[in-house]
Design an enzyme around this catalytic site. Structure first.
Site, PDB file in Angstrom:
ATOM      1  N   ARG A  35       0.820  -1.214   0.000  1.00 42.62           N
ATOM      2  CA  ARG A  35       0.000   0.000   0.000  1.00 42.62           C
ATOM      3  C   ARG A  35       0.856   1.267   0.000  1.00 42.62           C
ATOM      4  O   ARG A  35       0.461   2.281  -0.585  1.00 42.62           O
ATOM      5  CB  ARG A  35      -0.927   0.003   1.211  1.00 42.62           C
ATOM      6  N   LYS A 222     -20.235 -16.934  -0.222  1.00 37.02           N
ATOM      7  CA  LYS A 222     -21.669 -16.787   0.038  1.00 37.02           C
ATOM      8  C   LYS A 222     -22.402 -15.911  -0.965  1.00 37.02           C
ATOM      9  O   LYS A 222     -21.892 -14.863  -1.372  1.00 37.02           O
ATOM     10  CB  LYS A 222     -21.858 -16.163   1.415  1.00 37.02           C
ATOM     11  N   GLY A 378     -10.842  -8.561  -2.351  1.00 35.31           N
ATOM     12  CA  GLY A 378     -10.436  -9.611  -1.421  1.00 35.31           C
ATOM     13  C   GLY A 378      -9.653 -10.742  -2.035  1.00 35.31           C
ATOM     14  O   GLY A 378      -8.562 -10.539  -2.573  1.00 35.31           O
ATOM     15  N   GLY A 401     -13.309  -3.494  -0.225  1.00 38.91           N
ATOM     16  CA  GLY A 401     -14.676  -3.006  -0.039  1.00 38.91           C
ATOM     17  C   GLY A 401     -15.038  -1.904  -1.019  1.00 38.91           C
ATOM     18  O   GLY A 401     -16.161  -1.859  -1.529  1.00 38.91           O
TER      19      GLY A 401
HETATM   20  P1  AMP Z   1     -15.364 -14.326  -0.374  1.00 38.60           P
HETATM   21  O1  AMP Z   1     -14.653 -13.649   0.753  1.00 38.60           O
HETATM   22  O2  AMP Z   1     -16.854 -14.354  -0.234  1.00 38.60           O
HETATM   23  O3  AMP Z   1     -14.902 -13.856  -1.715  1.00 38.60           O
HETATM   24  O4  AMP Z   1     -14.978 -15.862  -0.255  1.00 38.60           O
HETATM   25  C1  AMP Z   1     -13.681 -16.341  -0.434  1.00 38.60           C
HETATM   26  C2  AMP Z   1     -13.574 -17.635   0.281  1.00 38.60           C
HETATM   27  O5  AMP Z   1     -14.526 -18.541  -0.236  1.00 38.60           O
HETATM   28  C3  AMP Z   1     -12.223 -18.301   0.130  1.00 38.60           C
HETATM   29  O6  AMP Z   1     -11.584 -18.327   1.374  1.00 38.60           O
HETATM   30  C4  AMP Z   1     -12.567 -19.692  -0.348  1.00 38.60           C
HETATM   31  O7  AMP Z   1     -11.844 -20.693   0.327  1.00 38.60           O
HETATM   32  C5  AMP Z   1     -14.043 -19.817  -0.022  1.00 38.60           C
HETATM   33  N1  AMP Z   1     -14.703 -20.803  -0.880  1.00 38.60           N
HETATM   34  C6  AMP Z   1     -14.741 -20.838  -2.202  1.00 38.60           C
HETATM   35  N2  AMP Z   1     -15.393 -21.933  -2.631  1.00 38.60           N
HETATM   36  C7  AMP Z   1     -15.764 -22.614  -1.551  1.00 38.60           C
HETATM   37  C8  AMP Z   1     -16.436 -23.849  -1.357  1.00 38.60           C
HETATM   38  N3  AMP Z   1     -16.852 -24.578  -2.382  1.00 38.60           N
HETATM   39  N4  AMP Z   1     -16.645 -24.259  -0.093  1.00 38.60           N
HETATM   40  C9  AMP Z   1     -16.212 -23.515   0.949  1.00 38.60           C
HETATM   41  N5  AMP Z   1     -15.558 -22.338   0.832  1.00 38.60           N
HETATM   42  C10 AMP Z   1     -15.343 -21.890  -0.404  1.00 38.60           C
END
Ligand code: AMP
Length: 421
Positions: A35, A222, A378, A401
């Site tokens: 950064r 999610k 992220g 974010g």
């Molecule tokens: P996000 O912060 O919502 O972008 O999520 C990223 C995280 O989602 C990473 O740490 C991944 O390990 C997790 N992830 C991706 N696919 C899966 C999955 N099929 N089951 C569990 N975690 C997942």
């Protein structure tokens, strides 16, 4: 609009808001200075012109003033080394010493202010409220901090002749130093720094000046955290690839067997309505057809490839399968604008990182063929870094974010304060 390239800083004092919220180890050593390096072109241009720098940033989430753990003094020496200038330090960002040091700055000199967030006024949120504070007390405390925020902002602005915002990471916050301060400078004397310009340009290329076909790849864990983004993208993209943990909420909603894969039971209807919306908008929504499943949530688990809607009980999908990789890659390779947010699986486990790698490589290939690709928010940044693809895509955003809010279609206060929209 004023631009940093056009502006001659000679003899001017510039208040530069940067994002020096770098990670430190327990001894206060910087563990990743990305950064700081990201802001160097802006800082160096100002010094080279013969201007002087008032560098302002936040670090962490301090709850008191002062809080040595979050003191920016810890990074002063490193900033000095990178700028090749002995950066002075003001131990209170709005104290008398800060005003005196800022006033005494000569061309080519630099001053680093102490952590802006030592003051609640930076964020404009009250501090120290009792847990059981009544609504009236909360409202009164909020009003009080908003009032004192004006004085705080004015004080910061009084140090400088011009304002430069190079902190994209906080552009989605309407804080004193990221947005409100801009009102104290006229249009010719406020501008984005180079980093901010690049971020704003990248978002513009993807969401506004889009060359089609436009494909977004949304991964991550999610659906609930990506709803607003998906909704907005459904009004803009030609292809929407849904990957990662979200896959299984969609698969279950469509009647598939997902074993113990990650799933948001309360979002099944939402998943169906997003599919409906995609159809209505003529968006090609691409879902996984096969999955790499595991009998345990670990890198060393047993694994198999199965159709995504036939995952046995006690198994879970941790990545996309090879047929899906091919389908996703085909869509990506035929795209001219690409946005990637979120891995296709648990990329932290090497044995389940193949899908994310395949997506990254397809994006790199499309980019070589002339597509514009933006990766951000992220974990996708960690992903391209892990696969050594950061230089093979058009732009890797530095703002988590902030980028996500921009993709949601929101106006970011830090951008609006300078650009006007
Ligand atoms: P996000 O912060 O919502 O972008 O999520 C990223 C995280 O989602 C990473 O740490 C991944 O390990 C997790 N992830 C991706 N696919 C899966 C999955 N099929 N089951 C569990 N975690 C997942």
């Amino acid at each position: 609009m004023q631009t940093i390239d056009k502006f001659n800083f000679s003899g001017k004092k510039a208040f530069v808001r940067v994002d020096f919220n770098v990670p430190l180890d327990e001894n206060g050593n910087i563990t990743d200075d990305t950064r700081i390096r990201a802001a160097l072109p802006t800082l160096k241009k100002i010094l080279k012109d013969g201007g002087s720098l008032i560098i302002a940033s936040h670090m962490g989430r301090p709850k008191k003033n002062p809080d040595p753990k979050y003191s920016l003094e810890q990074i002063r020496a490193h900033v000095s080394a990178l700028l090749a200038v002995d950066v002075k330090f003001a131990p209170d960002c709005v104290g008398e010493e800060a005003a005196r040091l800022a006033a005494a700055l000569k061309p080519g000199e630099a001053l680093l202010l102490e952590n802006l967030r030592f003051y609640a006024e930076e964020e404009g949120k009250p501090r120290g409220l009792a847990e059981d504070a009544s609504d009236e007390e909360k409202a009164a405390a909020k009003k009080a901090v908003k009032e004192s925020q004006k004085e705080f902002t004015k004080k910061l602005a009084s140090y400088a002749d011009c304002y430069v915002n190079d902190a994209f990471g906080t552009a989605h916050r309407a804080h004193a130093s990221t947005a409100l301060i801009a009102a104290y400078f006229d249009t010719d004397n406020k501008m984005f720094g180079y980093l901010m310009e690049k971020e704003v340009d990248a978002v513009q290329k993807v969401l506004a000046d889009t060359i089609r076909p436009f494909t977004a790849i949304m991964g991550g864990s999610k659906v609930s955290s990506k709803i607003d983004i998906i909704e907005n993208l459904l009004t803009k993209v030609d292809n929407l690839i849904i990957a990662g943990g979200m896959t299984y909420t969609f698969t279950k909603a469509l009647g598939g067997q997902i074993g113990k894969s990650i799933c948001e039971e309360d979002k099944l209807d939402l998943a169906l309505s997003l599919l409906e919306k995609a159809k209505k908008n003529g968006v090609n929504l691409v879902l996984a057809v096969d999955a790499k499943i595991a009998d345990d949530f670990s890198n060393d688990a047993n694994s198999r490839i199965v159709p995504v809607n036939q995952i046995p009980e006690d198994w879970e999908g941790l990545d996309i399968g090879p047929e899906t990789e091919k389908r996703f890659a085909d869509v990506i390779r035929n795209s001219k604008t690409i946005l990637w947010n979120g891995p296709t699986g648990v990329f932290e486990f090497d044995n389940f990182s193949g899908g994310s790698r395949a997506v990254g490589e397809a994006i790199a290939e499309a980019t070589r063929q002339g597509a514009f690709s933006l990766v951000g928010g992220g974990d996708s940044v960690a992903c391209v870094n892990k696969f050594g693809l950061a230089d093979a895509v058009s732009y890797v955003s530095t703002g988590g974010g902030a980028l996500l809010e921009a993709i949601e279609g929101r106006v970011l206060p830090g951008i609006e304060a300078i650009r006007g929209y």
